[in-house]
Every structure is written in C-alpha cells, then in structure tokens.
Design a protein around this motif. Sequence first.
Motif, short mmCIF file in Angstrom:
data_model
loop_
_atom_site.label_atom_id
_atom_site.label_comp_id
_atom_site.label_asym_id
_atom_site.label_seq_id
_atom_site.Cartn_x
_atom_site.Cartn_y
_atom_site.Cartn_z
N LYS A 28 1.61 33.65 17.83
CA LYS A 28 2.42 32.76 17.00
C LYS A 28 1.76 32.57 15.64
O LYS A 28 2.43 32.57 14.61
CB LYS A 28 2.59 31.42 17.73
CG LYS A 28 3.50 30.45 17.05
CD LYS A 28 3.66 29.19 17.88
CE LYS A 28 4.53 28.16 17.20
NZ LYS A 28 4.64 26.93 17.99
N ARG A 29 0.45 32.41 15.63
CA ARG A 29 -0.29 32.25 14.38
C ARG A 29 -0.29 33.53 13.55
O ARG A 29 -0.23 33.48 12.32
CB ARG A 29 -1.72 31.80 14.66
CG ARG A 29 -1.75 30.36 15.14
CD ARG A 29 -3.12 29.91 15.56
NE ARG A 29 -4.13 30.16 14.56
CZ ARG A 29 -5.42 30.25 14.83
NH1 ARG A 29 -5.86 30.09 16.07
NH2 ARG A 29 -6.29 30.47 13.87
N GLU A 30 -0.34 34.69 14.22
CA GLU A 30 -0.27 35.97 13.51
C GLU A 30 1.06 36.10 12.79
O GLU A 30 1.13 36.49 11.63
CB GLU A 30 -0.46 37.14 14.47
CG GLU A 30 -1.86 37.26 15.02
CD GLU A 30 -1.94 38.23 16.18
OE1 GLU A 30 -1.06 39.11 16.30
OE2 GLU A 30 -2.87 38.11 16.99
N VAL A 31 2.15 35.77 13.51
CA VAL A 31 3.50 35.85 12.94
C VAL A 31 3.62 34.91 11.73
O VAL A 31 4.29 35.23 10.75
CB VAL A 31 4.57 35.53 14.01
CG1 VAL A 31 5.94 35.36 13.39
CG2 VAL A 31 4.59 36.62 15.06
N ALA A 32 2.94 33.78 11.79
CA ALA A 32 2.96 32.82 10.69
C ALA A 32 2.03 33.24 9.54
O ALA A 32 1.89 32.52 8.56
CB ALA A 32 2.56 31.44 11.19
N ASN A 33 1.41 34.40 9.67
CA ASN A 33 0.53 34.97 8.64
C ASN A 33 -0.74 34.14 8.43
O ASN A 33 -1.22 34.00 7.31
CB ASN A 33 1.29 35.16 7.32
CG ASN A 33 0.76 36.34 6.53
OD1 ASN A 33 0.14 37.23 7.09
ND2 ASN A 33 1.02 36.35 5.25
N ASP A 34 -1.28 33.59 9.50
CA ASP A 34 -2.52 32.82 9.46
C ASP A 34 -3.70 33.80 9.30
O ASP A 34 -3.92 34.64 10.16
CB ASP A 34 -2.66 32.03 10.77
CG ASP A 34 -3.96 31.27 10.88
OD1 ASP A 34 -4.86 31.45 10.04
OD2 ASP A 34 -4.07 30.47 11.82
N PRO A 35 -4.45 33.71 8.18
CA PRO A 35 -5.53 34.66 7.93
C PRO A 35 -6.58 34.72 9.04
O PRO A 35 -7.08 35.79 9.36
CB PRO A 35 -6.16 34.17 6.62
CG PRO A 35 -5.11 33.36 5.97
CD PRO A 35 -4.29 32.76 7.09
N PHE A 36 -6.91 33.57 9.64
CA PHE A 36 -7.90 33.54 10.72
C PHE A 36 -7.41 34.35 11.91
O PHE A 36 -8.16 35.13 12.50
CB PHE A 36 -8.19 32.09 11.12
CG PHE A 36 -9.21 31.97 12.21
CD1 PHE A 36 -10.56 31.99 11.92
CD2 PHE A 36 -8.82 31.83 13.54
CE1 PHE A 36 -11.51 31.88 12.93
CE2 PHE A 36 -9.76 31.73 14.56
CZ PHE A 36 -11.10 31.75 14.24
N ALA A 37 -6.15 34.18 12.27
CA ALA A 37 -5.58 34.92 13.40
C ALA A 37 -5.50 36.41 13.09
O ALA A 37 -5.76 37.26 13.95
CB ALA A 37 -4.20 34.37 13.75
N ILE A 38 -5.15 36.74 11.86
CA ILE A 38 -5.05 38.14 11.46
C ILE A 38 -6.43 38.80 11.51
O ILE A 38 -6.57 39.95 11.92
CB ILE A 38 -4.40 38.25 10.07
CG1 ILE A 38 -2.94 37.82 10.17
CG2 ILE A 38 -4.52 39.67 9.52
CD1 ILE A 38 -2.26 37.61 8.85
N ARG A 39 -7.46 38.04 11.12
CA ARG A 39 -8.82 38.58 11.23
C ARG A 39 -9.17 38.83 12.69
O ARG A 39 -9.89 39.77 13.02
CB ARG A 39 -9.84 37.64 10.59
CG ARG A 39 -11.26 38.19 10.64
CD ARG A 39 -12.22 37.45 9.75
NE ARG A 39 -12.15 36.02 9.82
CZ ARG A 39 -12.86 35.26 10.68
NH1 ARG A 39 -13.65 35.82 11.56
NH2 ARG A 39 -12.74 33.94 10.64
N GLY A 40 -8.64 38.01 13.59
CA GLY A 40 -8.85 38.23 15.02
C GLY A 40 -8.24 39.55 15.48
O GLY A 40 -8.83 40.27 16.28
N VAL A 41 -7.08 39.88 14.95
CA VAL A 41 -6.44 41.17 15.26
C VAL A 41 -7.34 42.30 14.75
O VAL A 41 -7.57 43.29 15.44
CB VAL A 41 -5.03 41.27 14.63
CG1 VAL A 41 -4.45 42.66 14.83
CG2 VAL A 41 -4.11 40.22 15.20
N ALA A 42 -7.86 42.12 13.53
CA ALA A 42 -8.75 43.13 12.95
C ALA A 42 -9.98 43.32 13.83
O ALA A 42 -10.42 44.45 14.06
CB ALA A 42 -9.16 42.72 11.54
N GLY A 43 -10.51 42.23 14.34
CA GLY A 43 -11.68 42.31 15.22
C GLY A 43 -11.40 43.08 16.50
O GLY A 43 -12.24 43.86 16.97
#
Length: 95
Positions: A28-43
């Motif tokens: 949900k946070r990724e869809v909302a473009n939350d940078p912290f969550a997106i960094r989690g995807v990168a990790g």
Amino acid sequence: LQKTEQKCPFCRTPYPNDDAEAERMLKKREVANDPFAIRGVAGRCWKEGNFSDCFKYMNQAAKGGDMEAHDQLGHMYLEGEGVEEDMKKAIYHWE
C-alpha cells in the motif's frame, strides 16, 4: 495509566500481526509512492542479485527524498553494481 497501542508512524495504523499483513501494508505504501517503502523494494532486489531493478527503485526513492537511497546509489556508482562505475555520480549522491 492507559496502555497505548503502538502504531506505524507512516500510516498510523496498528503494527501488523503477521508477515502477510506487513506485506499488504508495505504494498500500500509502495503504491502511494512512499520513498522508504520503495527503498525496501530496492533492498529486496539487491538481495536477489537484481542490481538493475535495485538501481531503478533506489533512484526513485532518492528522487522522493530518501537520504539512505542517495547513500546506497553512491555505493552502487562506486562499485558499478547495476550501473556503470562513475565516481562523479557517486560523489553527487553523497553530497
């Protein structure tokens, strides 16, 4: 004293009870473009050895203002992981 329930500082909902619920909240946070969550995807991409996708998501997180993403991008440029080695770009992300 009244016991207070701990809540997520980002969405202010109670912390998840299991991994599946945590994953739903993160999505949900990724869809909302939350940078912290997106960094989690990168990790996660990094752990899988998928450096090109890691770079893509890390760059997106950095553009969203995540300073740790900038730091990681600096290391990626320094080591040439997912990108061509480029000391100038590494320094840019570290400044």
